[in-house]
Design a protein around this motif. Sequence first.
Motif: not given
Length: 311
Positions: A33-35, A41-42, A47-52, A62-63
């Motif tokens: 729903e947020v996506d 694709h938040l 889930r996968e990053g990248p962290a930066d 939002p995450a």
Amino acid sequence: MRAFIFPGQGSQAVGMGAALAEASPVALETFQEVDEALGQHLFRLMREGPADELTLTENAQPAIMANAVAMLRVLEKEGGVSLADKADFVAGHSLGEYSALCAAGAIDLATTAKLLKLRGQAMQAAVPVGEGAMAALLGADGDKAQAIADEAAEGQVCTVANDNDPNQVVISGHREAVERAAALAKDKGVKRAVMLPVSAPFHCPLMQPAAQAMEKALADARIAPPLVPVYANVTAAPVSDPDTIKALLVEQVTGRVRWRESVLAMHAAGVGQFVEFGGKVLGPMVKRTAPDAETISVISMDDIEALLKII
């Protein structure tokens, strides 16, 4: 009495929400729903990053909210309980105030996500990268921290941004002023001054352009009375009126996060148990502020199941 509380920036981590979404269709629906609301694709980034990229303010805000609200929705929809029955108040630290308002039904999930995306973008854009900074003063109370900030300002902005607990205060403003304050702190009996790895000087007057952006966005946002009162960051007092909530959210962008005072006020109102959704940052702050309070951190499906047994 019980309060549900929601963490702020810094609680993000690559992998967040992944295990919960695998275990719960309700959580997966929340992330989807947020996506959809954001048109990005938040959740994949979570889930996968990248962290930066996840750490960018416009993504982190939002995450963190989505992760916390997903935890609560699983508790409610799969556990068969309701926030209105199990919590007397809600509160959140900085962006967490939006999570709290969403949790309490004042703002719908899609609107909350859009507001936080905009808030992150506006806060980042308010001050050129490198011009602002924040520092945590460990072993200082609010009065001491503000006195140090005032002395270090020298015509620039330097002020208390977050009064987190009796021994942790964050200052914010122009980089040179904050660096002067950090150096000065050691001579003023502060245990440690730590420059924070943030991309902008949040919760200080330099954020005024972001406050104006949020004022415009919130004017068009539908906010309903929350199911339970929300303790506002800038007043450390409960609020339920939608127009007041909007005004305080605008003020919050440049204003001090009075978290220590909020905890004390909730505790004085009778709250003995604080349940943090989607993080384990606020619990220790609560314990340092109200040592006899019980704190519970909910960051996994196991935590949700454990919580269901005691509430």
